[in-house]
Design a protein around this motif. Structure first.
Motif, short mmCIF file in Angstrom:
data_model
loop_
_atom_site.label_atom_id
_atom_site.label_comp_id
_atom_site.label_asym_id
_atom_site.label_seq_id
_atom_site.Cartn_x
_atom_site.Cartn_y
_atom_site.Cartn_z
N ALA A 1 2.83 -0.37 -20.11
CA ALA A 1 2.73 0.56 -20.17
C ALA A 1 1.11 0.67 -18.90
CB ALA A 1 1.47 0.77 -21.46
N LEU A 2 1.86 0.00 -17.70
CA LEU A 2 0.55 -0.47 -16.66
C LEU A 2 1.03 1.43 -15.83
CD1 LEU A 2 2.08 -3.54 -15.15
CD2 LEU A 2 0.26 -2.98 -16.51
N PHE A 3 -0.56 2.06 -15.49
CA PHE A 3 -0.54 3.35 -15.27
C PHE A 3 0.10 3.38 -13.51
CE2 PHE A 3 -4.16 2.92 -17.22
CZ PHE A 3 -4.06 3.15 -18.37
N PRO A 4 1.20 4.28 -13.92
CA PRO A 4 2.05 3.67 -11.96
C PRO A 4 1.79 4.76 -11.17
CG PRO A 4 2.98 5.89 -13.50
CD PRO A 4 1.72 5.06 -14.64
N HIS A 5 0.48 5.27 -11.17
CA HIS A 5 -0.40 5.82 -10.57
C HIS A 5 -1.40 4.89 -9.97
CE1 HIS A 5 -1.88 7.23 -14.17
NE2 HIS A 5 -3.07 7.79 -12.78
N MET A 6 -1.25 3.45 -10.32
CA MET A 6 -2.95 2.70 -9.81
C MET A 6 -2.13 1.81 -9.44
SD MET A 6 -5.63 3.30 -12.57
CE MET A 6 -6.06 5.69 -13.69
N SER A 7 -3.01 0.87 -8.05
CA SER A 7 -2.79 -0.60 -7.72
C SER A 7 -3.26 -1.14 -9.25
CB SER A 7 -3.19 -0.60 -6.56
OG SER A 7 -5.00 -0.66 -6.74
N VAL A 8 -2.57 -2.51 -8.86
CA VAL A 8 -2.75 -3.73 -10.00
C VAL A 8 -4.59 -3.40 -9.88
CG1 VAL A 8 -2.94 -5.93 -10.01
CG2 VAL A 8 -0.37 -5.18 -9.20
N GLU A 9 -4.65 -3.73 -9.34
CA GLU A 9 -6.34 -3.53 -9.17
C GLU A 9 -7.30 -2.62 -9.67
OE1 GLU A 9 -9.33 -4.47 -5.08
OE2 GLU A 9 -8.47 -2.33 -5.18
N LYS A 10 -6.61 -1.29 -9.87
CA LYS A 10 -7.42 -0.60 -10.54
C LYS A 10 -6.67 -0.46 -11.53
CE LYS A 10 -9.27 2.23 -7.10
NZ LYS A 10 -8.30 2.52 -6.52
N ASN A 11 -5.54 -0.07 -11.91
CA ASN A 11 -5.42 -0.70 -13.05
C ASN A 11 -5.59 -2.02 -14.50
OD1 ASN A 11 -2.29 0.44 -14.44
ND2 ASN A 11 -2.10 -0.12 -12.78
N VAL A 12 -7.02 -3.14 -13.80
CA VAL A 12 -6.49 -3.91 -14.42
C VAL A 12 -8.49 -3.72 -14.99
CG1 VAL A 12 -7.61 -6.47 -14.66
CG2 VAL A 12 -5.53 -5.95 -13.71
N ALA A 13 -8.94 -2.73 -13.38
CA ALA A 13 -10.24 -2.61 -13.48
C ALA A 13 -11.01 -1.23 -14.03
CB ALA A 13 -11.31 -2.13 -12.16
N ALA B 1 -0.37 -6.17 -17.56
CA ALA B 1 -0.99 -6.18 -18.70
C ALA B 1 -1.79 -7.25 -19.47
CB ALA B 1 0.98 -5.68 -19.06
N LEU B 2 -1.18 -8.68 -19.08
CA LEU B 2 -1.96 -9.20 -19.92
C LEU B 2 -3.16 -9.57 -19.11
CD1 LEU B 2 -2.54 -12.14 -21.80
CD2 LEU B 2 -0.96 -13.19 -19.77
N ALA B 3 -3.67 -9.15 -17.60
CA ALA B 3 -4.48 -9.70 -17.16
C ALA B 3 -5.80 -7.29 -18.23
CB ALA B 3 -4.39 -9.68 -15.89
N ARG B 4 -5.49 -7.19 -17.38
CA ARG B 4 -5.64 -5.77 -18.22
C ARG B 4 -6.14 -5.31 -19.43
NH1 ARG B 4 -2.44 -0.25 -17.76
NH2 ARG B 4 -1.10 -1.27 -19.92
N SER B 5 -5.47 -6.67 -20.11
CA SER B 5 -5.66 -6.17 -21.97
C SER B 5 -7.15 -7.44 -22.16
CB SER B 5 -4.64 -6.75 -22.88
OG SER B 5 -3.74 -7.47 -22.70
N LEU B 6 -7.31 -8.23 -21.11
CA LEU B 6 -7.89 -9.28 -21.54
C LEU B 6 -8.78 -9.24 -20.94
CD1 LEU B 6 -5.85 -12.63 -20.87
CD2 LEU B 6 -7.21 -11.91 -22.83
#
Ligand SMILES: Nc1ncnc2c1ncn2[C@@H]1O[C@H](COP(=O)(O)OP(=O)(O)OP(=O)(O)O)[C@@H](O)[C@H]1O
Ligand SMILES: [Mg+2]
Lengths: 386, 311
Positions: free
Chosen positions: A109-121, A167-172
């Motif tokens: 469920a990563l947000f497709p319109h956001m960069s990795v950085e934005k997803n995690v933040a 996904a792991l980084a975003r949830s942690l």
């Protein structure tokens, strides 16, 4: 499957087992939790205590209600009845966005319109954390999951394994009290999967977060967890440490689900204080169990014997009990051991393993069509009454 | 028997015109465009370069034969010059674009919640709701616009309700104003906005919304940070479907608008039928097309670029 890899992992830092000595109050307390979808009961009266810093695995077949249980913890599904308490707080009236939990989705469920950085933040931005701190924590987290160079990429430009780590980084990143992982490693190949399993355990130990991991891979559950809860048709049928689940299953379902097992059906012929005897039609044998079992004469019971607990030989063992005989039907050579399929007179197939200790024992090893005897100790089997 | 015999000549014919398989599939829409778009466009373009005369047809021919067997091509640019000289046309273009723009925005604002609601509804209800959206197409467009006259006029439904509730003491003038035109356009073009938006929103992965909520976003924040950005392609598609035809809209401003409603469609109509000045009318149409094509190309490029980034 996976018989030689089973080990008990000590994930609680201190080595204490709060579920044994009850010294600590449970961190998550699930009581009589039920979820109905119309007439269908997806989760059936589940009660479960999970302790701080545990890595708890929910294990069960497809459709048994693992995800539903997890989604109730996260707040996406409202329980039909029952209660969830996290850290002493009742979750009933708390919406998902205010719960101290984070979830890693099966689909990422990563947000497709956001960069990795934005997803995690994302989680930190929603909480109004200061910009500088966000940047710092995101960089730190990306280092932890080894994605330093990928901050500006969109999820669509990543490989499956990289996405999973985002996904792991975003949830942690929000340092949740409780991290819920729904089949986190499902989409990975075997090698990456094993690497990530150990990474997960390392992260769990270094951050001290409580994990609940859903999986239907028993090997994964064995490797990762401090304790396992086995689910079947919405119910939790057994909870215990991996080795306890493996060695002391309480039902045929658990014995069969975890690892490979041979189950002999029999009837009680003798019920004494400190032993029981069974006769098994199916095995064509008499069984002696060296401990008392609460049962009555002629009651139907089962004996579960793991393939590695047999000793396989071409000579008939001494005594009258605890061996079956049949012919070798199939041999699979796996290098470190060979798996035999033995056909009994009753038509039942039995799996046995034989370790290849000696390189030159080709003559001693039974071959196709040989008549062999499979014997086991009177403590090697597990008596099951259900 | 006859079928079997007829087949080879048919395949031969198809082969002869080079239309087999793929070529045929691509060819059909291409021929459609050539026959129904490119040729009429060429005809209109041709007329726009001629001079108006009182004759039948009411314009001169571009090509003349001189006595010495030479061909004389006469291109008359005065029609285009006239469009610039007379401020009426520029005003009409400008006001058409303005009306189209604001009514597209209004349609988007009305359509978005409806599309969102339908997309989130349970599947069985969804189909019923979609049917309701398409239902008005079963009656004539002209009738439906006429019905609005009855609703908006001085002693129409809206005014009667307002009067009986005591909200106003005398009827509000709504008909024959720009307001009525906007109402008519939003009403008529709503399905064209809802359908592409719905198609986009229904594909939105529920996991993304749950993930957002899980990370601490309230429902509003989830909407603005996840749902809205991900529905941009649907908004663009719907807006094009509304904006483009509204620029040339004639019926709605003619029926609901007043004397001060200036739209290029109306100008075009009176140029053709009242003034019988076909060359100027054609020039008006050509300029309109050019004005439309440029923004569409730009939008499409932007859309393609953003699609590349997100997939
Ligand atoms: N929203 C829903 N409506 C109706 N039934 C549902 C719904 N969600 C889940 N179920 C049913 O509840 C049961 C449990 O589903 P759940 O997703 O929890 O299974 P699971 O254990 O996670 O399985 P898997 O390993 O395949 O992911 C399934 O039989 C499923 O069909
Ligand atoms: Mg699941």
């Amino acid at each position: 499957m996976g018989v030689d890899r089973i080990e008990t992992k000590q994930t609680i830092a201190t080595g204490a087992k709060p579920w044994v000595d009850q010294a600590e109050a449970p961190f998550i307390r699930i009581s009589n939790l039920t979820k109905n979808f119309g007439d269908f009961i997806a989760v059936d009266n589940v009660s479960l205590d999970i302790y701080r810093q545990e890595l708890f695995c929910l294990l069960g077949g497809s459709g048994c209600g693992k995800s539903t249980l997890l989604r109730m913890l996260a707040g996406f599904e409202t329980p039909s009845s029952g209660r969830i308490e996290i850290d002493g707080q009742d979750m009933a009236s708390i919406p998902a966005y205010e719960r101290p939990t984070n979830m890693m989705f099966q689909s990422y469920a990563l947000f497709p319109h956001m960069s990795v950085e934005k997803n995690v933040a994302y989680g930190l931005v929603r909480d109004g954390v200061a910009k500088a701190e966000i940047a710092e924590r995101v960089a730190e987290m990306l280092t932890l999951v080894q994605l330093d160079g990928f901050a500006k990429r969109k999820p669509g430009q990543l490989s499956g394994g990289q996405r999973q780590r985002v996904a792991l980084a975003r949830s942690l990143i929000k340092r949740p009290k409780l991290l819920l992982l729904d089949e986190p490693l499902g989409a990975l190949d075997k090698k990456l999967r094993e690497e990530t399993q150990f990474e997960l355990v390392n992260i769990q130990e270094s951050l001290g977060v409580t994990f609940i991991v859903v999986t239907h891979d028993q090997e994964e559950a064995m490797t990762l967890s401090s304790r396992i809860g086995v689910m079947d048709r919405g119910e939790i049928v057994q909870v215990g440490e991996p080795h306890a689940i493996y060695e002391y299953p309480q039902s045929r379902f658990v014995a069969d689900f975890i690892g490979s097992v041979n189950i002999f059906e029999g009837r009680v012929t003798e019920d004494a204080e400190n032993f029981v005897r069974l006769h098994s039609q199916e095995g064509g044998c008499d069984i002696h169990v060296a401990h008392g079992v609460s049962c009555t004469e002629n009651q139907k019971m089962w004996l579960a014997v793991r393939p590695e607990k047999f000793s396989l030989s071409k000579e008939q063992p001494a005594g009258k009990y605890n061996f079956v005989t049949g012919t070798v039907d199939e041999i699979a050579y796996l290098g470190n051991l060979s798996v035999y399929r033995i056909l009994l007179a009753s038509g039942k197939n039995v799996r046995a393993t034989r370790s290849n200790r000696d390189r030159h024992d080709a003559e001693a090893a039974p071959g196709w069509g040989d008549t062999v005897y499979l014997a086991w100790d009177d403590t090697a089997g597990v008596v099951l009454t259900q | 028997m006859t079928g079997a015999q007829a087949a080879p000549p048919l395949t031969k014919t198809l082969k002869f015109i080079g239309a087999h398989g793929r070529a045929l599939v691509i060819g059909v829409p291409m021929w459609w465009l050539i026959v129904f778009f490119l040729i009429p466009f060429a005809v209109v373009a041709k007329i726009s370069f001629s001079e108006a005369v009182i004759a039948r047809p009411p314009y001169t021919s571009l090509i003349e034969w001189t006595g010495e067997g030479a061909m004389l091509l006469k291109l008359n640019f005065s029609n285009y010059a006239y469009l610039i000289e007379d401020s009426l046309y520029i005003l009409a273009y400008w006001s058409s674009i303005k009306v189209a723009f604001f009514s597209t925005v209004a349609t988007l604002i009305v359509a978005y919640p409806m599309a969102y609601y339908i997309a989130r509804a349970p599947e069985r209800r969804r189909n019923v709701l979609l049917m309701l959206i398409i239902l008005p197409f079963w009656t004539s467009f002209l009738l439906r616009v006429y019905a609005w006259i009855g609703i908006l006029k001085g002693n129409g439904i809206v005014n009667n309700i307002l009067l009986s509730l005591g909200i106003t003491s005398e009827p509000i003038v709504m008909l024959q104003t720009n307001f009525a035109v906007y109402v008519g356009i939003v009403y008529t073009y709503l399905p064209f906005m809802i359908l592409p938006l719905f198609t986009n929103l229904v594909k939105l992965d529920n996991d993304l919304l749950e993930a957002s909520s899980d990370l601490g976003a309230r429902p509003m924040a989830t909407f603005f940070k996840i749902t809205l950005p991900l529905s941009i392609p649907g908004m663009i598609a719907g807006s094009m479907l509304v904006f483009i035809p509204v620029i040339g809209e004639f019926v709605i401003p003619a029926l609901l608008g007043g004397p001060d409603t200036l739209m290029i469609g109306k100008v075009l109509w009176s140029e053709f039928f009242s003034n019988r000045d076909w060359p100027v009318a054609s020039a008006v149409a050509i300029v309109m097309l050019v004005l439309l094509v440029i923004p569409i190309m730009l939008l499409r490029n932007a859309q393609a670029a953003s699609a590349e980034g997100s997939s």
